[in-house]
Enzyme design. Structure first.
Site, PDB file in Angstrom:
ATOM      1  N   ASN A 286       0.868  -1.177   0.000  1.00 14.28           N
ATOM      2  CA  ASN A 286       0.000   0.000   0.000  1.00 14.28           C
ATOM      3  C   ASN A 286       0.904   1.227   0.000  1.00 14.28           C
ATOM      4  O   ASN A 286       1.519   1.542   1.017  1.00 14.28           O
ATOM      5  CB  ASN A 286      -0.886  -0.041   1.259  1.00 14.28           C
ATOM      6  CG  ASN A 286      -1.674   1.235   1.461  1.00 14.28           C
ATOM      7  OD1 ASN A 286      -1.742   2.092   0.570  1.00 14.28           O
ATOM      8  ND2 ASN A 286      -2.280   1.367   2.637  1.00 14.28           N
TER       9      ASN A 286
ATOM     10  N   LYS B 191       0.078   4.245  -0.222  1.00 14.22           N
ATOM     11  CA  LYS B 191      -0.549   5.422   0.401  1.00 14.22           C
ATOM     12  C   LYS B 191      -0.325   6.647  -0.503  1.00 14.22           C
ATOM     13  O   LYS B 191      -0.357   6.504  -1.722  1.00 14.22           O
ATOM     14  CB  LYS B 191      -0.007   5.617   1.819  1.00 14.22           C
ATOM     15  CG  LYS B 191      -0.149   4.335   2.648  1.00 14.22           C
ATOM     16  CD  LYS B 191       0.161   4.503   4.093  1.00 14.22           C
ATOM     17  CE  LYS B 191      -0.004   3.150   4.775  1.00 14.22           C
ATOM     18  NZ  LYS B 191       0.185   3.216   6.219  1.00 14.22           N
TER      19      LYS B 191
ATOM     20  N   HIS C 183      -9.232   0.990   5.186  1.00 12.85           N
ATOM     21  CA  HIS C 183      -7.942   1.167   5.857  1.00 12.85           C
ATOM     22  C   HIS C 183      -8.146   2.100   7.052  1.00 12.85           C
ATOM     23  O   HIS C 183      -8.955   3.033   6.989  1.00 12.85           O
ATOM     24  CB  HIS C 183      -6.922   1.757   4.881  1.00 12.85           C
ATOM     25  CG  HIS C 183      -5.538   1.758   5.447  1.00 12.85           C
ATOM     26  ND1 HIS C 183      -5.110   2.713   6.336  1.00 12.85           N
ATOM     27  CD2 HIS C 183      -4.502   0.900   5.284  1.00 12.85           C
ATOM     28  CE1 HIS C 183      -3.869   2.439   6.693  1.00 12.85           C
ATOM     29  NE2 HIS C 183      -3.472   1.346   6.069  1.00 12.85           N
TER      30      HIS C 183
ATOM     31  N   GLU D 188      -6.520   4.506   8.119  1.00 16.79           N
ATOM     32  CA  GLU D 188      -6.317   5.931   7.825  1.00 16.79           C
ATOM     33  C   GLU D 188      -7.568   6.534   7.191  1.00 16.79           C
ATOM     34  O   GLU D 188      -7.885   7.698   7.420  1.00 16.79           O
ATOM     35  CB  GLU D 188      -5.074   6.106   6.936  1.00 16.79           C
ATOM     36  CG  GLU D 188      -3.802   5.888   7.755  1.00 16.79           C
ATOM     37  CD  GLU D 188      -2.612   5.354   6.990  1.00 16.79           C
ATOM     38  OE1 GLU D 188      -2.599   5.420   5.740  1.00 16.79           O
ATOM     39  OE2 GLU D 188      -1.687   4.843   7.656  1.00 16.79           O
TER      40      GLU D 188
ATOM     41  N   GLU E 289      -4.830  -5.099  10.723  1.00 17.22           N
ATOM     42  CA  GLU E 289      -3.789  -4.089  10.915  1.00 17.22           C
ATOM     43  C   GLU E 289      -4.034  -3.354  12.232  1.00 17.22           C
ATOM     44  O   GLU E 289      -4.861  -2.429  12.286  1.00 17.22           O
ATOM     45  CB  GLU E 289      -3.823  -3.069   9.771  1.00 17.22           C
ATOM     46  CG  GLU E 289      -3.579  -3.679   8.411  1.00 17.22           C
ATOM     47  CD  GLU E 289      -3.047  -2.646   7.436  1.00 17.22           C
ATOM     48  OE1 GLU E 289      -1.935  -2.828   6.956  1.00 17.22           O
ATOM     49  OE2 GLU E 289      -3.743  -1.642   7.181  1.00 17.22           O
TER      50      GLU E 289
ATOM     51  N   GLY F  27       3.130   2.096  10.687  1.00 17.20           N
ATOM     52  CA  GLY F  27       4.121   3.161  10.530  1.00 17.20           C
ATOM     53  C   GLY F  27       4.898   3.490  11.790  1.00 17.20           C
ATOM     54  O   GLY F  27       5.566   4.522  11.859  1.00 17.20           O
TER      55      GLY F  27
ATOM     56  N   SER G 178       3.920  -2.289  10.172  1.00 20.78           N
ATOM     57  CA  SER G 178       5.374  -2.368  10.374  1.00 20.78           C
ATOM     58  C   SER G 178       5.985  -3.701   9.956  1.00 20.78           C
ATOM     59  O   SER G 178       6.918  -4.189  10.595  1.00 20.78           O
ATOM     60  CB  SER G 178       5.737  -2.034  11.829  1.00 20.78           C
ATOM     61  OG  SER G 178       5.418  -0.677  12.107  1.00 20.78           O
TER      62      SER G 178
END
Ligand code: PGA
Length: 258
Positions: free
Chosen positions: A18, A20, A105, A107, A175, A181, A220
């Site tokens: 991904n 992003k 996701h 985010e 996730e 991240g 990660s």
């Protein structure tokens, strides 16, 4: 044949990147480099996917043509077309050669207040267009600290998946939000616990078919930890952010399956 007796093969792993909001047209050199590395293999025991930002998607589909790399979108609108400024439909992704779309996701759930119901609609839009929808779920750090991880995952799965979904058109990605991240990951035992819970929920809902779903781990994942994370029970691949941006790192993660 009774539903409970249907034979379900072990799912083929998927290693998905991904990107992003990263990468300009020049990023096609990473796709070329990755394709070259994969082409040297006689047999690839996992599927490989890169989900770039929408503006470079069509270009990267062309770049990846004839290789073992598939290209997907990072999000889609539930509708086919219409007055939705800034959005893209699943049909548009399909039209330029995408094979998958990520939905839900964390985010997007956080930045755009996406609900489970909306995520389910987006996943169904992916199916309508002939895409495989990757549905993301995961707890926040506060939820984990409060001991709510499994109940949060249960509720997200319940609301973000539709009754008509099946292992051919849907992939689940677990996730943990706090691992994205951050360089922090759950232990292999913790990953295995959540993935086994997800598998049980899938089997409870879809019967034996539930065993056919690919359940990816994301958060990660790096070349250094991929082998260990991918070996956890019921993990059928990875959804990778930062480490998918270079062919070298991403190939290092794919190597967990080689
Ligand atoms: P990360 O992102 O690998 O950079 O932690 C994972 C993701 O958000 O899919």
């Amino acid at each position: 044949m009774a539903a409970g007796k249907t034979k379900v093969r072990a799912p083929k792993p998927l290693v998905a990147g991904n990107w992003k909001m990263n990468g300009l047209r020049g990023a096609k050199k990473e796709i070329n480099a990755l394709a070259k590395k994969l082409n040297k293999l006689d047999r690839l025991p996992c599927d490989v996917l890169i989900c770039p930002p929408t503006p470079t998607l069509a270009l990267l589909v062309e770049t990846a043509k004839g290789s073992k790399v598939r290209i997907g979108g990072q999000d889609c609108h539930p509708q086919v077309s219409g007055a939705h400024t800034g959005d893209v439909s699943a049909e548009m992704l399909k039209d330029v050669g995408a094979k998958y779309v990520i939905v839900g996701h964390s985010e997007r759930r956080a930045d755009h207040e996406e609900t489970n119901a909306l995520v389910a609609q987006k996943a169904a839009a992916g199916h309508r267009a002939g895409l495989i929808s990757i549905v993301c779920v995961g707890e926040t750090e506060a939820e984990r600290d409060a001991g709510k991880t499994l109940s949060v995952i249960t509720a997200q799965l319940k609301g973000s998946l539709g009754d008509t979904f099946d292992p051919k058109n849907t992939v689940i990605a677990y996730e943990p939000v706090w691992a994205i991240g951050t360089g922090r990951t759950p232990t292999t035992a913790e990953v295995g616990q959540v993935h086994t819970h997800i598998r049980k929920r899938l089997v409870a809902r879809y019967g034996e078919q539930g065993n056919g779903y690919r359940v990816l781990y994301g958060g990660s994942v790096k070349p250094a930890n991929a082998e260990e994370l991918m070996a956890a029970p019921n993990v059928n691949g990875a959804l990778v952010g930062g480490a998918s941006l270079t062919a070298e790192d991403f190939y290092g993660i794919i190597s967990a399956y080689l």
